[in-house]
Design a protein around this motif. Structure first.
Motif, PDB file in Angstrom:
ATOM      1  N   LEU A 198       0.836  -1.208   0.000  1.00  8.98           N
ATOM      2  CA  LEU A 198       0.000   0.000   0.000  1.00  8.98           C
ATOM      3  C   LEU A 198       0.868   1.255   0.000  1.00  8.98           C
ATOM      4  CD1 LEU A 198      -2.796  -0.954   2.554  1.00  8.98           C
ATOM      5  CD2 LEU A 198      -3.059  -0.618   0.088  1.00  8.98           C
ATOM      6  N   GLY A 199       1.986   1.198   0.708  1.00 11.90           N
ATOM      7  CA  GLY A 199       2.874   2.356   0.771  1.00 11.90           C
ATOM      8  C   GLY A 199       3.446   2.729  -0.578  1.00 11.90           C
ATOM      9  N   LEU A 200       3.593   1.764  -1.467  1.00 15.27           N
ATOM     10  CA  LEU A 200       4.104   2.021  -2.810  1.00 15.27           C
ATOM     11  C   LEU A 200       2.991   2.327  -3.807  1.00 15.27           C
ATOM     12  CD1 LEU A 200       6.888  -0.700  -3.012  1.00 15.27           C
ATOM     13  CD2 LEU A 200       7.241   1.760  -3.132  1.00 15.27           C
ATOM     14  N   GLY A 201       1.742   2.064  -3.411  1.00 17.93           N
ATOM     15  CA  GLY A 201       0.622   2.399  -4.279  1.00 17.93           C
ATOM     16  C   GLY A 201       0.017   1.243  -5.036  1.00 17.93           C
ATOM     17  N   LEU A 202       0.288   0.008  -4.615  1.00 16.09           N
ATOM     18  CA  LEU A 202      -0.332  -1.144  -5.261  1.00 16.09           C
ATOM     19  C   LEU A 202      -1.844  -1.049  -5.152  1.00 16.09           C
ATOM     20  CD1 LEU A 202       0.463  -4.014  -6.489  1.00 16.09           C
ATOM     21  CD2 LEU A 202      -0.187  -4.901  -4.262  1.00 16.09           C
ATOM     22  N   GLY A 203      -2.554  -1.380  -6.238  1.00 13.80           N
ATOM     23  CA  GLY A 203      -4.005  -1.249  -6.204  1.00 13.80           C
ATOM     24  C   GLY A 203      -4.718  -2.124  -7.201  1.00 13.80           C
ATOM     25  N   VAL A 204      -5.974  -1.813  -7.430  1.00 16.29           N
ATOM     26  CA  VAL A 204      -6.843  -2.599  -8.303  1.00 16.29           C
ATOM     27  C   VAL A 204      -6.261  -2.663  -9.718  1.00 16.29           C
ATOM     28  CG1 VAL A 204      -9.147  -2.753  -9.317  1.00 16.29           C
ATOM     29  CG2 VAL A 204      -8.869  -2.031  -6.932  1.00 16.29           C
ATOM     30  N   GLY A 205      -6.257  -3.871 -10.281  1.00 17.88           N
ATOM     31  CA  GLY A 205      -5.748  -4.073 -11.635  1.00 17.88           C
ATOM     32  C   GLY A 205      -4.283  -4.438 -11.693  1.00 17.88           C
TER      33      GLY A 205
END
Length: 301
Positions: free
Chosen positions: A2-9
């Motif tokens: 989450l800190g690196l910005g991992l997200g949907v897709g």
């Protein structure tokens, strides 16, 4: 993540021969774990399988240093650099393990260590994150503390994941004992390597320092039922504890069920059996383990 910005897709390549937490971390961020096969000798992720699984949606690789043996981080990091991918090290079982002399947890953007009571060191509960940059470390600190560094100055939507001072104090004491405990685990493993018969003992790569969270043998050619019978005989006939990590590959769990061909993973899930290797074993304990395993293996030969 989450800190690196991992997200949907976003896709992260992970081994299926591991604990569910490896894939859970990707899923709870909204990403998709992509399961690949492992090396049959070290049980760690196969770099060739990683390369074959990369798509335009791939953003990261999460190798697992399973049982305390490090994954081949030089090859993994080279693949990541070529394709512009993050590397998240699942070092939950690998406190102090090394690859080519470097500590696991120092290769990628982040390395995650478990401090659960069964691990090589514990704080009672909780874990540690090693971060490859100061900015990521700051984001992790924000996320674990309701999104704030200064009280009431909330910057992001975060969690209540702070470790208590009591647990941290336990962890600091345990950390001071880790090197000696690891040396004892390695000595126990060397004894088993020398004396066990009828099973495939763990392989350690020349570049690796194995810390033996688990001492995992293979009952070569066994079905899961045959391996389970072997384990039952150790427990009930010889009073030797043992465990299976992990009997169900993650890609076959209800939460992640997917049709993918992972023959090595399926084979290992049927064959592996972990024996006591903890630093409290006495010389008599080690001899009892060897006698029990050799007796059961001979009976089943």
């Amino acid at each position: 993540m989450l800190g690196l910005g991992l997200g949907v897709g976003d896709e992260v390549i992970v081994p299926s021969f591991t604990f569910a937490a490896t894939a859970n971390t990707v899923a709870v961020c909204g990403g998709t774990p992509v399961f690949v096969d492992v090396d049959p000798e070290t049980f760690t992720i196969d770099p060739a399988a990683i390369e074959a699984a990369i798509t335009e949606r791939t953003v990261g690789i999460q190798p697992v240093h399973l049982y305390g043996h490090p994954a081949p981080m030089d090859r993994i990091c080279a693949i990541a650099a070529e394709h512009g991918l993050w590397v998240f090290e699942d070092a939950a079982q690998a406190h102090g393990a090394r690859w080519q002399g470097a500590q696991v947890g120092t290769f990628g953007q982040g390395g995650m260590f478990s401090l659960y009571p069964t691990k090589n060191m514990t704080s009672g509960e909780g874990g540690m994150v090693a971060c490859g940059s100061g900015e990521l470390a700051r984001q992790v600190r924000l996320l674990r503390n309701q999104g704030m560094e200064a009280q009431y100055a909330n910057e992001v939507a975060g969690f209540n994941n702070r470790m208590t001072d009591i647990h941290a104090a336990i962890g600091r004491v345990q950390l001071g004992k880790l090197a000696a405990w690891t040396a004892t685990r390695q000595a126990n493993a060397a004894f088993f390597d020398q004396h066990l018969e009828g099973v495939v003992t763990p392989v350690v790569r020349e570049q690796a320092t194995h810390v033996y969270h688990q001492y995992t043998v293979r009952i070569e050619g066994a079905s899961a039922a045959e391996r389970d019978a072997f384990a039952t005989a150790l427990r009930e006939e010889h009073q030797v504890g043992c465990g299976v990590y992990y009997p169900t590959p993650v890609h076959r769990l209800a939460t992640f069920r997917t049709e993918v061909d992972l023959p090595v993973t399926e084979m290992l899930a049927a064959e592996v059996l972990s024996l006591p290797v903890h630093p409290s074993l006495s010389d008599l304990d080690r001899e009892r383990v060897v006698a029990a395993v050799n007796t059961v293996a001979k009976a089943g030969a």
